[in-house]
Design a protein around this motif. Structure first.
Motif, short mmCIF file in Angstrom:
data_model
loop_
_atom_site.label_atom_id
_atom_site.label_comp_id
_atom_site.label_asym_id
_atom_site.label_seq_id
_atom_site.Cartn_x
_atom_site.Cartn_y
_atom_site.Cartn_z
N ARG A 1 88.60 88.23 28.39
CA ARG A 1 87.35 88.18 29.16
C ARG A 1 87.62 87.73 30.59
O ARG A 1 88.49 86.90 30.82
CB ARG A 1 86.37 87.17 28.56
CG ARG A 1 85.87 87.50 27.20
CD ARG A 1 84.84 86.43 26.80
NE ARG A 1 84.46 86.55 25.42
CZ ARG A 1 83.55 87.41 24.98
NH1 ARG A 1 82.93 88.20 25.82
NH2 ARG A 1 83.25 87.48 23.71
N ASN A 2 86.79 88.27 31.49
CA ASN A 2 86.87 87.79 32.87
C ASN A 2 85.87 86.65 33.07
O ASN A 2 85.19 86.23 32.12
CB ASN A 2 86.65 88.93 33.88
CG ASN A 2 85.26 89.53 33.81
OD1 ASN A 2 84.34 88.99 33.18
ND2 ASN A 2 85.08 90.67 34.45
N GLU A 3 85.77 86.17 34.30
CA GLU A 3 84.88 85.03 34.59
C GLU A 3 83.40 85.36 34.35
O GLU A 3 82.58 84.47 34.16
CB GLU A 3 85.09 84.51 36.02
CG GLU A 3 84.88 85.54 37.11
CD GLU A 3 86.07 86.48 37.32
OE1 GLU A 3 85.91 87.47 38.04
OE2 GLU A 3 87.15 86.22 36.77
N SER B 1 82.75 89.50 30.71
CA SER B 1 82.92 90.90 30.32
C SER B 1 84.27 91.06 29.60
O SER B 1 85.25 90.41 29.95
CB SER B 1 82.91 91.80 31.55
OG SER B 1 81.67 91.74 32.19
N ILE B 2 84.29 91.96 28.63
CA ILE B 2 85.51 92.21 27.87
C ILE B 2 86.36 93.24 28.61
O ILE B 2 85.91 94.34 28.88
CB ILE B 2 85.18 92.67 26.44
CG1 ILE B 2 84.47 91.52 25.70
CG2 ILE B 2 86.44 93.11 25.70
CD1 ILE B 2 83.95 91.88 24.32
N LEU B 3 87.59 92.85 28.93
CA LEU B 3 88.52 93.71 29.68
C LEU B 3 89.59 94.32 28.77
O LEU B 3 90.25 95.28 29.16
CB LEU B 3 89.23 92.89 30.77
CG LEU B 3 88.34 92.08 31.70
CD1 LEU B 3 89.19 91.29 32.67
CD2 LEU B 3 87.35 92.96 32.41
N GLY B 4 89.77 93.75 27.60
CA GLY B 4 90.78 94.25 26.68
C GLY B 4 90.55 93.69 25.29
O GLY B 4 89.82 92.70 25.12
N MET B 5 91.17 94.35 24.31
CA MET B 5 91.02 93.92 22.92
C MET B 5 92.21 94.36 22.09
O MET B 5 92.88 95.33 22.40
CB MET B 5 89.73 94.47 22.32
CG MET B 5 89.63 95.98 22.22
SD MET B 5 90.51 96.77 20.84
CE MET B 5 89.76 96.00 19.44
N ILE B 6 92.47 93.59 21.05
CA ILE B 6 93.47 93.96 20.05
C ILE B 6 92.87 93.64 18.68
O ILE B 6 92.21 92.62 18.52
CB ILE B 6 94.81 93.21 20.26
CG1 ILE B 6 95.90 93.73 19.31
CG2 ILE B 6 94.64 91.71 20.15
CD1 ILE B 6 97.30 93.19 19.62
N GLU B 7 93.07 94.57 17.75
CA GLU B 7 92.64 94.33 16.36
C GLU B 7 93.87 94.47 15.48
O GLU B 7 94.60 95.46 15.57
CB GLU B 7 91.59 95.36 15.92
CG GLU B 7 91.17 95.14 14.47
CD GLU B 7 90.23 96.22 13.94
OE1 GLU B 7 89.28 95.87 13.23
OE2 GLU B 7 90.46 97.41 14.22
N ILE B 8 94.09 93.46 14.65
CA ILE B 8 95.21 93.48 13.72
C ILE B 8 94.66 93.35 12.31
O ILE B 8 93.85 92.47 12.02
CB ILE B 8 96.23 92.36 14.03
CG1 ILE B 8 96.79 92.57 15.44
CG2 ILE B 8 97.34 92.33 12.97
CD1 ILE B 8 97.85 91.61 15.87
N ILE B 9 95.09 94.27 11.45
CA ILE B 9 94.67 94.26 10.05
C ILE B 9 95.88 93.94 9.17
O ILE B 9 97.03 94.16 9.59
CB ILE B 9 94.00 95.59 9.62
CG1 ILE B 9 94.92 96.77 9.86
CG2 ILE B 9 92.68 95.78 10.36
CD1 ILE B 9 94.37 98.11 9.35
N MET C 1 89.98 84.61 36.61
CA MET C 1 90.58 83.89 35.48
C MET C 1 90.28 84.65 34.19
O MET C 1 89.12 84.82 33.81
CB MET C 1 89.99 82.48 35.46
CG MET C 1 90.39 81.66 34.28
SD MET C 1 91.97 80.87 34.54
CE MET C 1 92.14 80.06 33.00
N ILE C 2 91.31 85.08 33.52
CA ILE C 2 91.18 85.83 32.26
C ILE C 2 91.41 84.87 31.10
O ILE C 2 92.40 84.14 31.09
CB ILE C 2 92.21 86.98 32.20
CG1 ILE C 2 92.14 87.88 33.42
CG2 ILE C 2 92.07 87.77 30.90
CD1 ILE C 2 90.87 88.65 33.59
#
Length: 149
Positions: free
Chosen positions: A63-65, A68-76, A1-2
């Motif tokens: 995040r997974n169960e 742990s961080i599996l992906g990221m996006i940063e918007i400015i 589950m993400i």
């Protein structure tokens, strides 16, 4: 589950490492040494913390169960994707799409820009971005495709 959620300052070190690992593995090969150093400085945890606190950047993580961080996006600036990385074990798993969709739900802007790496070009096209120039651009040793959504 993400699960997709806003990052906290405690996540920044892990986010920075994910970005660094994926950048060096997939994107750095066409950048100059100056460009690689500029990107690594930009994605450093210190600079990410500055943007988080001083510029109010929106950083979302997947995040997974195990948390742990599996992906990221940063918007400015409410409409520019400054960083967008997914762990390569999860490429094509829709994590990136879910991160972008959640960012759009939060920010509600009608346009977004990105300086897409050559490696990520097709991914951004699938999200609906279009290139503004035919040729790859270069700035301070970093190569990218300027795109708009």
């Amino acid at each position: 589950m993400i699960k997709i959620e806003k990052a906290s300052v405690d996540d920044i070190e892990e986010i920075s490492m994910l970005a660094k690992n994926i950048y060096l593995k997939y994107n750095s090969h066409i950048d100059t040494e100056e460009g690689i150093n500029n990107v690594l400085l930009f994605i450093s945890s210190d600079n990410m913390r500055l943007r988080f606190f001083m510029e109010g950047s929106l950083i979302l993580v997947a995040r997974n169960e195990n948390n742990s961080i599996l992906g990221m996006i940063e918007i400015i600036n409410y409409d520019h994707i400054s960083l967008f990385f997914v762990d390569d074990k999860y490429f094509k798993s829709k994590i990136g799409t879910r991160l972008f969709e959640e960012a759009k739900n939060i920010l509600k802007s009608d346009k977004y820009t990105v300086k897409a790496s050559d490696y990520a070009l097709e991914f951004y096209k699938k999200l609906g971005f279009i290139k503004l120039y035919n040729d790859i651009q270069e700035e301070n040793g970093v190569h990218f495709h300027y795109m708009i959504y």
